[in-house]
Design a protein around this motif. Sequence first.
Motif, mmCIF file in Angstrom:
data_model
loop_
_atom_site.group_PDB
_atom_site.id
_atom_site.type_symbol
_atom_site.label_atom_id
_atom_site.label_comp_id
_atom_site.label_asym_id
_atom_site.label_seq_id
_atom_site.Cartn_x
_atom_site.Cartn_y
_atom_site.Cartn_z
ATOM 1 N N GLY A 113 0.812 -1.211 0.000
ATOM 2 C CA GLY A 113 0.000 0.000 0.000
ATOM 3 C C GLY A 113 0.844 1.260 0.000
ATOM 4 N N TRP A 132 1.024 3.978 -2.890
ATOM 5 C CA TRP A 132 0.700 5.365 -2.528
ATOM 6 C C TRP A 132 1.790 6.313 -3.047
ATOM 7 C CZ3 TRP A 132 -3.464 7.008 0.582
ATOM 8 C CH2 TRP A 132 -3.447 8.349 0.928
ATOM 9 N N ASN A 186 -3.311 3.531 -8.446
ATOM 10 C CA ASN A 186 -4.523 3.200 -7.703
ATOM 11 C C ASN A 186 -4.367 1.866 -6.993
ATOM 12 O OD1 ASN A 186 -5.749 5.519 -8.651
ATOM 13 N ND2 ASN A 186 -6.603 4.472 -10.443
ATOM 14 N N ALA A 211 -4.028 1.562 -3.497
ATOM 15 C CA ALA A 211 -3.402 1.640 -2.177
ATOM 16 C C ALA A 211 -4.430 1.375 -1.080
ATOM 17 C CB ALA A 211 -2.745 2.998 -1.977
ATOM 18 N N TYR A 212 -5.637 1.895 -1.269
ATOM 19 C CA TYR A 212 -6.673 1.704 -0.252
ATOM 20 C C TYR A 212 -7.066 0.236 -0.119
ATOM 21 C CZ TYR A 212 -7.133 6.756 -0.323
ATOM 22 O OH TYR A 212 -6.874 8.093 -0.243
ATOM 23 N N SER A 262 -5.056 -2.308 -0.566
ATOM 24 C CA SER A 262 -3.979 -2.957 0.181
ATOM 25 C C SER A 262 -4.090 -2.647 1.667
ATOM 26 C CB SER A 262 -2.619 -2.501 -0.340
ATOM 27 O OG SER A 262 -2.428 -2.941 -1.655
ATOM 28 N N PHE A 263 -4.410 -1.410 2.016
ATOM 29 C CA PHE A 263 -4.566 -1.054 3.421
ATOM 30 C C PHE A 263 -5.776 -1.760 4.037
ATOM 31 C CE2 PHE A 263 -2.275 3.061 2.286
ATOM 32 C CZ PHE A 263 -1.057 2.583 2.753
ATOM 33 N N ALA A 264 -6.838 -1.908 3.270
ATOM 34 C CA ALA A 264 -8.022 -2.610 3.770
ATOM 35 C C ALA A 264 -7.715 -4.096 4.001
ATOM 36 C CB ALA A 264 -9.181 -2.458 2.791
#
Length: 64
Positions: free
Chosen positions: A22, A26, A31, A33-34, A36-38
């Motif tokens: 992520g 970032w 696109n 990254a969110y 991966s963080f989730a």
Amino acid sequence: MKYSKIFQYAYLVFAVLFIYDGISKWNDGTNGAYVSFALAALAVFIFFFRRKFAKKIEKSNNSK
């Protein structure tokens, strides 16, 4: 039972990998990254859920 403890910590390894992914996405401006963080947050949640459940089962087995 030992295998389940190994798999518990594998979720933390995956969380670290998703966080790294992520951050790299970032910084690159791509696109995803969110997502991966989730997935990292989900992996951490699963780790704590499985750990709590394993302790509950172990406590139940010890009381018998």
